[in-house]
Design an enzyme around this catalytic site. Sequence first.
Site, PDB file in Angstrom:
ATOM      1  N   SER A  24       0.841  -1.185   0.000  1.00  0.00           N
ATOM      2  CA  SER A  24       0.000   0.000   0.000  1.00  0.00           C
ATOM      3  C   SER A  24       0.879   1.237   0.000  1.00  0.00           C
ATOM      4  CB  SER A  24      -0.886   0.015   1.250  1.00  0.00           C
ATOM      5  OG  SER A  24      -1.554   1.254   1.410  1.00  0.00           O
ATOM      6  N   TYR A  74      -2.529  -1.544  10.316  1.00  0.00           N
ATOM      7  CA  TYR A  74      -2.613  -1.806   8.880  1.00  0.00           C
ATOM      8  C   TYR A  74      -1.385  -1.252   8.175  1.00  0.00           C
ATOM      9  CZ  TYR A  74      -4.050  -1.474   4.009  1.00  0.00           C
ATOM     10  OH  TYR A  74      -4.085  -1.577   2.638  1.00  0.00           O
TER      11      TYR A  74
END
Length: 254
Positions: free
Chosen positions: A137, A150
């Site tokens: 990400s 995350y």
Amino acid sequence: MDIKGNTILITGGGSGIGRALAEAFHAHGNQVIIAGRRQSVLDETTAANPGMASALLDIEDPAAIMRFAEQVKREHPALNVVIHNAGIMRPEDTKSGATDTAESTITTNLLGPIRLNAALIDHLLAQPKATVITVSSGLAFMPLSLTPTYCATKAAIHSYTNSLRYQLKDTSVTVLEIVPPYVQTELMGEHQKNDPHAMPLDEFIAEVMTLIESQPDAHEILVERVKPLRFAEASGKFDGFFKQFNDEMVRQRT
């Protein structure tokens, strides 16, 4: 990586980026197997894409991962591409002292790909040509304070991918990392799917497929919209960008 003629396993392949990648590779003539926890979602995806296969996978359960790997190798002996896409993204309040979300996020986003990769690596090494693809990400490089674990797992996946690539450099297995920006999916709920600030999913997938095909020697698949996050630290602008980015995300949510 050739974008045709492969047998491709995609975890988290029933929705979001995983499903969109599955459909894109399926349209290019690859045999695609999608994996996930919900049979209904897998069935919906395969029904919409005749010829696509599916298999249930609980990515949090080490024993289930081992059983799944044996099943996939048995049913799809030509398997030569694995895309580690399954993941969860949940807000956390670090002031609460709770760790349930952090632990499940680490188990799914980090231990899951590591365990599945370990269970499949011998099979991949035996193929004439194989590819492992991780999905990290932009938040691996520019953390969103709302989702600290995350972001930490995606930074860890980036690090793991670099080490994996180096260890496999003299083998038949190549290693790629797809680095998504903020994309219109349901990863954090319905709002994200319709958020005009997020990159449309179809545009993201089209750019990813073009990059994979046109940059055969690339290690990271970086669409243009993720580059400000990816290179913020290298540009020397991390601190200012971090505050601006997080302040803006808090403003949008409130």
